[in-house]
Design a protein around this motif. Structure first.
Motif, short mmCIF file in Angstrom:
data_model
loop_
_atom_site.label_atom_id
_atom_site.label_comp_id
_atom_site.label_asym_id
_atom_site.label_seq_id
_atom_site.Cartn_x
_atom_site.Cartn_y
_atom_site.Cartn_z
N THR A 15 0.84 -1.19 0.00
CA THR A 15 0.00 0.00 0.00
C THR A 15 0.88 1.24 0.00
N THR A 16 0.23 2.39 -0.04
CA THR A 16 0.96 3.66 0.00
C THR A 16 1.15 4.14 1.42
N PHE A 17 1.10 3.25 2.40
CA PHE A 17 1.25 3.61 3.81
C PHE A 17 2.67 4.09 4.03
N GLU A 18 2.86 5.41 4.19
CA GLU A 18 4.19 5.97 4.28
C GLU A 18 4.63 6.27 5.70
N TYR A 19 3.78 5.98 6.67
CA TYR A 19 4.10 6.27 8.05
C TYR A 19 4.77 5.07 8.71
N ASN A 20 5.37 5.33 9.84
CA ASN A 20 5.91 4.27 10.66
C ASN A 20 4.73 3.50 11.26
N VAL A 21 4.92 2.24 11.54
CA VAL A 21 3.85 1.42 12.11
C VAL A 21 3.43 1.98 13.47
N ASN A 22 4.35 2.61 14.19
CA ASN A 22 4.02 3.18 15.50
C ASN A 22 2.96 4.27 15.39
N VAL A 23 2.94 5.01 14.30
CA VAL A 23 1.91 6.04 14.09
C VAL A 23 0.54 5.39 13.96
N LEU A 24 0.48 4.29 13.20
CA LEU A 24 -0.78 3.57 13.05
C LEU A 24 -1.22 2.96 14.39
N VAL A 25 -0.29 2.39 15.13
CA VAL A 25 -0.61 1.79 16.43
C VAL A 25 -1.11 2.86 17.39
N GLU A 26 -0.49 4.03 17.37
CA GLU A 26 -0.92 5.13 18.24
C GLU A 26 -2.34 5.59 17.89
#
Length: 159
Positions: A127-138
């Motif tokens: 995907t185009t998910f450009e953030y760190n996984v920690n941003v998604l977890v937060e």
């Protein structure tokens, strides 16, 4: 912190460009060998005129491929205050419907209470998910009251 995230599918894969470049190099080598072994100068002239033509053809093919694949972004997943919407399912999920969220090696897996057919997983590397996984977890942790499992396996050296 962001209050919502929309994740899109990658719109174009440039992996096949190496095939065209390889074909172009092979053609140039064959033409150079032919020009070397045939003493007639017209063959060399054909090679010199054909090489820029092949470069232009390669650029036209790549541009046509780029514009053919450049379409509307395809949504995969949306995370908002109301819940999660996996766009391959018809209805969005509210946060109280979700029982478990796992992120294992950048693969998001969501389990839904009482509806196994609504479970889904999204490979974030596609995907185009450009953030760190920690941003998604937060972000998920700010809305989801249950447990979020995050695992990253170490990269093996092949030893």
């Amino acid at each position: 912190m962001k209050d919502n995230i929309t994740i899109y599918q990658k719109d174009h894969d440039y992996g096949n460009a190496s095939c065209l470049v390889s074909l172009f190099i092979f053609t140039c080598i064959v033409m150079m060998i032919t020009a070397y072994f045939i003493p007639e100068p017209p063959v060399l002239k054909v090679f010199l005129y054909l090489t820029p033509g092949l470069i232009v053809l390669l650029v036209i093919i790549k541009a046509a491929e780029f514009y053919a694949n450049k379409g509307e972004n395809v949504k995969v997943l949306s995370v908002t205050r109301e819940g999660m919407h996996y766009f391959q399912h018809a209805a969005p999920l509210s946060w109280d419907e979700i029982s478990e969220i796992e992120i294992i090696d950048k693969k998001l897996a969501v389990t839904v209470k009482g509806k196994p057919s609504s479970d889904f997983s999204v490979n974030l590397t596609q995907t185009t998910f450009e953030y760190n996984v920690n941003v998604l977890v937060e972000l998920l942790g700010s809305y989801f009251t249950g447990k979020i499992y995050v695992y990253e396996t170490s990269v093996s050296c092949g030893c």
